[in-house]
Design a protein around this motif. Structure first.
Motif, PDB file in Angstrom:
ATOM      1  N   ASN A 537       0.029 -24.011 -23.847  1.00  0.00           N
ATOM      2  CA  ASN A 537      -1.187 -24.393 -23.141  1.00  0.00           C
ATOM      3  C   ASN A 537      -2.156 -25.017 -24.136  1.00  0.00           C
ATOM      4  OD1 ASN A 537      -0.431 -23.422 -20.580  1.00  0.00           O
ATOM      5  ND2 ASN A 537      -1.171 -21.365 -21.046  1.00  0.00           N
ATOM      6  N   GLY A 538      -2.536 -26.250 -23.887  1.00  0.00           N
ATOM      7  CA  GLY A 538      -3.481 -26.942 -24.755  1.00  0.00           C
ATOM      8  C   GLY A 538      -4.754 -27.266 -23.986  1.00  0.00           C
ATOM      9  N   ALA A 539      -5.896 -26.867 -24.509  1.00  0.00           N
ATOM     10  CA  ALA A 539      -7.182 -27.087 -23.841  1.00  0.00           C
ATOM     11  C   ALA A 539      -8.082 -27.943 -24.714  1.00  0.00           C
ATOM     12  CB  ALA A 539      -7.868 -25.758 -23.535  1.00  0.00           C
ATOM     13  N   ILE A 540      -8.865 -28.816 -24.090  1.00  0.00           N
ATOM     14  CA  ILE A 540      -9.811 -29.673 -24.804  1.00  0.00           C
ATOM     15  C   ILE A 540     -11.214 -29.380 -24.309  1.00  0.00           C
ATOM     16  CG2 ILE A 540     -10.490 -32.035 -25.376  1.00  0.00           C
ATOM     17  CD1 ILE A 540      -7.645 -32.931 -24.801  1.00  0.00           C
ATOM     18  N   TYR A 541     -12.118 -29.107 -25.245  1.00  0.00           N
ATOM     19  CA  TYR A 541     -13.534 -28.905 -24.952  1.00  0.00           C
ATOM     20  C   TYR A 541     -14.331 -29.949 -25.734  1.00  0.00           C
ATOM     21  CZ  TYR A 541     -12.074 -24.507 -22.917  1.00  0.00           C
ATOM     22  OH  TYR A 541     -11.458 -23.572 -22.127  1.00  0.00           O
ATOM     23  N   TYR A 542     -15.241 -30.619 -25.038  1.00  0.00           N
ATOM     24  CA  TYR A 542     -16.000 -31.669 -25.721  1.00  0.00           C
ATOM     25  C   TYR A 542     -17.457 -31.617 -25.306  1.00  0.00           C
ATOM     26  CZ  TYR A 542     -15.904 -34.511 -21.415  1.00  0.00           C
ATOM     27  OH  TYR A 542     -16.079 -34.978 -20.136  1.00  0.00           O
ATOM     28  N   GLY A 543     -18.304 -32.260 -26.116  1.00  0.00           N
ATOM     29  CA  GLY A 543     -19.735 -32.246 -25.847  1.00  0.00           C
ATOM     30  C   GLY A 543     -20.363 -33.603 -26.054  1.00  0.00           C
ATOM     31  N   LEU A 544     -21.639 -33.592 -26.414  1.00  0.00           N
ATOM     32  CA  LEU A 544     -22.415 -34.816 -26.520  1.00  0.00           C
ATOM     33  C   LEU A 544     -21.934 -35.701 -27.662  1.00  0.00           C
ATOM     34  CD1 LEU A 544     -26.010 -33.404 -25.886  1.00  0.00           C
ATOM     35  CD2 LEU A 544     -24.245 -34.077 -24.255  1.00  0.00           C
ATOM     36  N   GLY A 545     -21.209 -35.115 -28.612  1.00  0.00           N
ATOM     37  CA  GLY A 545     -20.636 -35.912 -29.681  1.00  0.00           C
ATOM     38  C   GLY A 545     -19.521 -36.822 -29.213  1.00  0.00           C
ATOM     39  N   VAL A 546     -19.114 -36.659 -27.956  1.00  0.00           N
ATOM     40  CA  VAL A 546     -18.153 -37.568 -27.319  1.00  0.00           C
ATOM     41  C   VAL A 546     -18.868 -38.570 -26.430  1.00  0.00           C
ATOM     42  CG1 VAL A 546     -16.339 -37.693 -25.551  1.00  0.00           C
ATOM     43  CG2 VAL A 546     -16.121 -36.094 -27.446  1.00  0.00           C
ATOM     44  N   THR A 547     -19.819 -38.084 -25.649  1.00  0.00           N
ATOM     45  CA  THR A 547     -20.414 -38.929 -24.608  1.00  0.00           C
ATOM     46  C   THR A 547     -21.528 -39.833 -25.108  1.00  0.00           C
ATOM     47  OG1 THR A 547     -21.901 -37.115 -24.002  1.00  0.00           O
ATOM     48  CG2 THR A 547     -19.817 -37.296 -22.799  1.00  0.00           C
ATOM     49  N   GLU A 548     -22.290 -39.385 -26.090  1.00  0.00           N
ATOM     50  CA  GLU A 548     -23.459 -40.149 -26.533  1.00  0.00           C
ATOM     51  C   GLU A 548     -23.065 -41.209 -27.565  1.00  0.00           C
ATOM     52  OE1 GLU A 548     -27.009 -36.944 -25.615  1.00  0.00           O
ATOM     53  OE2 GLU A 548     -26.287 -37.128 -27.665  1.00  0.00           O
ATOM     54  N   HIS A 549     -22.228 -42.122 -27.109  1.00  0.00           N
ATOM     55  CA  HIS A 549     -21.721 -43.220 -27.933  1.00  0.00           C
ATOM     56  C   HIS A 549     -21.617 -44.480 -27.077  1.00  0.00           C
ATOM     57  CE1 HIS A 549     -20.422 -41.119 -31.664  1.00  0.00           C
ATOM     58  NE2 HIS A 549     -20.249 -40.088 -30.857  1.00  0.00           N
ATOM     59  N   SER A 550     -21.531 -45.595 -27.736  1.00  0.00           N
ATOM     60  CA  SER A 550     -21.333 -46.846 -26.993  1.00  0.00           C
ATOM     61  C   SER A 550     -19.971 -46.861 -26.311  1.00  0.00           C
ATOM     62  CB  SER A 550     -21.469 -48.051 -27.936  1.00  0.00           C
ATOM     63  OG  SER A 550     -20.506 -47.982 -28.978  1.00  0.00           O
ATOM     64  N   GLN A 551     -19.043 -46.035 -26.787  1.00  0.00           N
ATOM     65  CA  GLN A 551     -17.748 -45.878 -26.139  1.00  0.00           C
ATOM     66  C   GLN A 551     -17.576 -44.482 -25.540  1.00  0.00           C
ATOM     67  OE1 GLN A 551     -14.559 -47.589 -28.917  1.00  0.00           O
ATOM     68  NE2 GLN A 551     -14.062 -48.405 -26.898  1.00  0.00           N
ATOM     69  N   GLY A 552     -18.673 -43.909 -25.057  1.00  0.00           N
ATOM     70  CA  GLY A 552     -18.607 -42.569 -24.485  1.00  0.00           C
ATOM     71  C   GLY A 552     -17.648 -42.460 -23.324  1.00  0.00           C
ATOM     72  N   SER A 553     -17.727 -43.391 -22.383  1.00  0.00           N
ATOM     73  CA  SER A 553     -16.829 -43.355 -21.220  1.00  0.00           C
ATOM     74  C   SER A 553     -15.381 -43.557 -21.639  1.00  0.00           C
ATOM     75  CB  SER A 553     -17.241 -44.415 -20.198  1.00  0.00           C
ATOM     76  OG  SER A 553     -18.507 -44.109 -19.639  1.00  0.00           O
ATOM     77  N   SER A 554     -15.158 -44.443 -22.601  1.00  0.00           N
ATOM     78  CA  SER A 554     -13.793 -44.657 -23.103  1.00  0.00           C
ATOM     79  C   SER A 554     -13.239 -43.398 -23.742  1.00  0.00           C
ATOM     80  CB  SER A 554     -13.792 -45.810 -24.118  1.00  0.00           C
ATOM     81  OG  SER A 554     -14.183 -47.019 -23.520  1.00  0.00           O
TER      82      SER A 554
END
Length: 957
Positions: A537-554
């Motif tokens: 089982n592999g789980a991914i948790y992410y925060g603003l360090g992913v979304t608050e970028h010019s490529q956040g949606s990507s």
């Protein structure tokens, strides 16, 4: 709705009837005090007795900690067993015959209790926890009536108190060394800040080398909650007395959504105690939710509506009716003169679902425009876009509990121990039990080297290269044949997968080719990819360090690609899990706060959707999307946008490129701010409507796991109105009638109009405690895990995610990259936490800089440094830190005097306009002036007080 409070006496610290997990375990039948009982194998005798409502005396045992067996109060007789074993550590056995009470046991327990009391102050009548003390209760339970041992011998009665922590006191003289606090710190928080020093009579509990404030303690309160005596007691209880009643509500800080008992004495809030039945937090808390509630009654609260004709005039205190009439007249004049598109509003991720829903309804139905946006825009709008595109639903897939089933966890662009500490405690517990951890972050966050927890891999990438690293991980999985072929064939769109596979298999996306861009050694990426792909089982948790970028949606779509490629969706222990920043980011998005979407993420251009809302609301709805927040600012500066209603958001401090934001605010003809304090945005306002805290309102919040939780009023709104009432009053003054008598009626309307909320009601929330949407006919009690069997959209969609480097690049003028984040003790722009004792831990924002970069610039630890970008410059004290990599600096944004967002630019995500806070090219130099930080804070405070004073004087005149 019936308002009621629950007496404290109805919820004691007794062992109660615990939940016994393990239904697949062998059933064991035994006899306790002559009565047969059947329980699962592995159950302790104490727990088995509790199921029969037989309460065995205890001190070291509690239902939230592993059994310890040190206090010797819980001894029992077991037929055929020598001695008198501790019931908390003795497992049941088939045919076991247990006696919990007889003369010998009573005498033994009384003797044990007598020894405890002989070294304990007999000040029960003046003790702060009199009536709420387990030691006192157990003395009564064992029938102790006399203490034969004198108090003139060696004892600990004169030990000094540790009063270093601002929220609780450690009175060593009242400590019985049961170790519950030590075990709570280790087992629940995972911090290991407390230890037992010495042996036998000399043993005592110690915090660090000296006291709590200088130890590794994070003030989560787990030790205070676990303590059976007055050794660890909240200062609020010492000062105000023990509470008499409580009401359950939901924390208004981060996106974990912890459930709390607001414990009251009369109409005064004494303490916030984490609710053991809270499904998001399970009886745990952090320093903010547990202790930092004093802002609700802080002297800075503005409790009167205020108006002024222009921002260079002082405020005038007025009645609610006058303020609402003034605001409505201004809005009407602007609408008549410039049209409906000159008006707009911003909803709050701090307010309830019901209040947020009403604001967007006011904008669309009352103003007549879709110019509505939310502060969620600046944090998680890429999550909504990315997850809806790939999987069909704009939210995370799992419960927080799900992490306990994970074998490998990826944490990317998030710092859970600071931003989501209660979830972090759950995660650390799972890591201690054997799960593996991969951290992807430019900074060495706590989880990389936490006590007894160590990340297997830290991919310390350069800011702005998330998509490159995620693509490289996927490249390894595809090129080495590690993908979940059966899952992909069954659950995903074939054409989309084939197109993505061809794209990701290109040599240009190999770890070796991208190493120069990301700064991450190729071998580390390869090993991390194999670890995740081969996990059960592999789980991914992410925060603003992913979304608050010019490529956040990507980046969000690249995360979804990774999870689908490895089959890590649709069951426990896996998933794609965004860690939402504020308490109701998920809810503000659900409620239709974006200019292109109505509640439930349905586009305004859909005629069937519009018809549904038009029928309910009784007015036509524009089919064209409105302005996003950045577009509102641009239009205001250009003179086309004239009026803005801002609910519970300090855009002048929180949004990027502060100069541009302030220019837009200055250009408005009518700015209405609704908040609990006069914030930075209010400096530009014409109308100030006092807001209500979460303690003063009824409603719901929706946390990061889609959990809708009740917010329940524990005190009357200090300003006279809850936020929803103020919004409704403004709407009525504009001529659009909103007639609600209670927020439950607003939720009923939401349920009628929003498919994922169809089954939600206050009655059901009171029954279940909380509900995870979708909640409808197919899932009447909610949906803990998403995408079981198939995706919401049917088949999952792989999406090509080209890596496009940020336009924000370093050069000779700006050679460093600045990235931002949060710290445990403070929250968002600090409006709440700065007005509590939490500021003792974080009195100012600092700039973390690597020793090499500091040495090159002649910067010493604590030196004032000038941080300059192409947008602006600020001065901060430097903190030399090996957490940073060379070429990258880091700061927080909790203090307005720091003005961090003066330097952040207006670059944003290509799909959602989410600001690129995490990548700003800067130069850092020693400040010419030696800044007096205390003087700066004093000056700022004096300016704020003068702001309030001017309003008071005007109101009195």
């Amino acid at each position: 709705m019936v308002e009621f409070y629950i007496p404290i006496e109805q919820d004691s610290k007794d062992f109660g009837t615990p939940e016994i997990k393990g239904e697949d375990l062998k059933a064991i039948t035994l006899s306790i005090d002559g009565w047969p009982v059947t329980v699962p194998e592995g159950t302790s005798v104490m727990r088995a007795a509790a199921t029969m409502n037989i309460q065995i005396p205890k001190l070291c045992a509690t239902d939230s900690l592993e059994a310890f067996g040190s206090c010797r109060l819980c001894v029992v007789d077991i037929e055929g067993m020598r001695g008198k074993p501790a019931s908390c550590t003795t497992p049941v056995a088939e045919g076991m015959v247990v006696t919990t009470q007889n003369t010998a046991l009573q005498k033994l327990r009384r003797n044990v209790m007598e020894l405890y009391i002989s070294d304990h102050p007999l000040d029960c009548l003046t003790c702060a926890v009199n009536g709420d003390c387990e030691l006192q209760d157990m003395a009564g339970a064992v029938g102790l009536r006399d203490v034969r041992y004198g108090f003139d011998g060696e004892n600990h009665l004169n030990m000094e108190k540790d009063t270093s922590n601002p929220y609780f006191t450690f009175d060593t003289s009242k400590c019985i060394v049961c170790s519950r606090c030590v075990r709570a710190c280790e087992e629940i928080q995972g911090q290991h800040a407390l230890t037992v020093d010495g042996r036998a009579f000399e043993s005592r509990i110690v915090a660090g080398d000296s006291n709590f404030m200088e130890s590794e303690c994070v003030s989560c309160g787990a030790c205070v909650q676990a303590c059976p005596t007055a050794a660890l007691t909240e200062n609020s209880v010492i000062e105000q007395g023990t509470p008499s009643h409580f009401r359950t509500t939901t924390c208004a800080y981060c996106g974990v959504g912890c459930s709390f008992r607001a414990e009251m004495r009369g109409d005064q809030l004494v303490r916030m105690v984490p609710n053991k039945d809270g499904k998001a937090n399970q009886g745990h808390s952090c320093v903010k939710g547990r202790f930092a509630f004093g802002y609700a009654t802080h002297q800075d609260r503005v409790l009167d509506p205020m108006i002024r004709d222009s921002i260079d005039q002082p405020w005038k205190k007025v009645s609610w009716d006058e303020a609402i009439a003034f605001a409505a007249q201004r809005l009407t004049n602007i609408r008549d003169q410039h049209g409906v598109n000159a008006l707009g509003g911003i909803t709050s991720s701090r307010c309830t679902n019901e209040e947020t829903y009403l604001v967007q309804k006011l904008i669309r139905a009352g103003f007549g425009t879709n110019n509505v946006d939310t502060c969620a825009r600046v944090c998680h709008s890429p999550t909504g876009y990315g997850l809806k595109t790939t999987m069909g639903e704009s939210a995370g897939t799992q419960t927080f509990d799900s992490v306990q089933q994970a074998d490998v966890v990826i944490v990317i662009g998030a710092n859970p121990t600071d931003g989501h500490p209660v979830f972090a405690s759950q995660l650390k517990r799972r890591l201690r039990d054997g799960a593996k951890l991969i951290v992807i972050d430019p900074r060495e966050i706590d989880l990389v080297n936490a006590p007894h927890v160590r990340a297997q891999y830290h991919l310390q990438l350069r800011p702005g290269t998330n998509v490159a690293v995620l693509n490289a991980l996927a490249h390894v999985i595809i090129s080495e044949g590690l993908e979940a072929t059966a899952f992909i064939e069954e659950r995903c769109e074939a054409d989309a997968y084939n197109k993505w596979r061809e794209f990701i298999a290109q040599a240009s996306y190999s770890p070796e080719e991208l190493e120069g861009a990301t700064g991450v050694p190729a071998m580390l990426i390869r090993e991390a990819a194999r670890l995740y792909a081969k996990a059960g089982n592999g789980a991914i948790y992410y925060g603003l360090g992913v979304t608050e970028h010019s490529q956040g949606s990507s980046a969000v779509m690249a995360i979804a690609n990774l999870a689908m490629a490895t089959g890590n969706l649709g069951r426990e222990g896996v998933g794609v899990n965004p860690l939402r920043g504020q308490n109701n980011v998920q809810g503000s998005c659900d409620m239709g706060s974006f200019p292109h979407e109505l509640p439930g993420y349905r586009h305004v251009s859909d005629p069937e959707v519009r018809a549904l809302f038009e029928s309910e609301w009784g007015v036509p709805i524009d089919s064209e999307p409105g302005l996003r927040i950045p577009n509102m600012f641009d239009a205001a500066v250009a003179g086309r946008f004239k009026a803005l209603y801002v609910q519970g958001e300090d855009i002048a401090q929180s949004d990027p490129n502060t100069q541009h934001v302030e220019a837009a605010m200055s250009a408005l003809e009518c700015l209405i701010v609704q908040d609990i304090f006069l914030n930075e945005t209010a400096k530009f306002a014409h109308v100030f409507l006092p807001g209500a805290t979460f303690l003063e309102k009824d409603g719901t919040f929706t946390n990061a796991e889609r959990r809708i939780s009740p917010v329940r009023k524990v005190m009357a709104p200090l300003s006279g109105k809850a936020d929803w009432e103020a919004t409704a009053a403004l709407s009525n003054a504009l001529g659009y009638e909103m007639n609600y008598s209670h927020p439950s009626e607003i939720m009923d309307e939401i349920a009628r109009l929003t498919p994922t909320f169809h089954g939600v009601s206050y009655e059901k929330l009171d029954q279940l405690g909380s509900i995870q949407w979708p909640c409808n006919d197919e899932a009447p009690e909610g949906t803990p895990t998403m995408h079981i069997g198939n995706f919401v959209k049917g088949k999952g969609s792989f999406v090509v995610t080209d890596y496009v480097a940020s336009e924000e690049k370093v050069n000779k003028r700006f050679p460093l990259l600045l990235t931002t984040g949060r710290i445990l003790s403070q929250y968002n722009v600090g409006a709440q936490t700065r007005r509590t004792e939490n500021s003792q831990w974080h009195q100012q924002d600092v700039l973390e800089i690597h020793p090499l970069d500091a040495e090159d610039r002649g910067i010493n630890d604590g030196s004032p440094v000038r941080v300059a970008s192409r947008a602006g410059e600020v001065t901060l004290p430097a903190k030399i830190s090996n957490r940073m990599q060379p070429g990258v600096v880091y700061t927080t944004f909790h203090h307005p005097v720091s003005g961090t967002n003066v330097v952040t630019t207006d670059n944003s995500d290509w799909a959602t306009n989410c600001p690129e806070y995490k990548v700003t090219a800067v130069q850092v130099k020693v400040a010419v002036e030696q800044a007096d930080w205390q003087a700066r804070f004093k000056q700022f405070d004096e300016q704020q007080k003068a702001h309030l004073s001017a309003a008071t004087q005007e109101g009195e005149s």
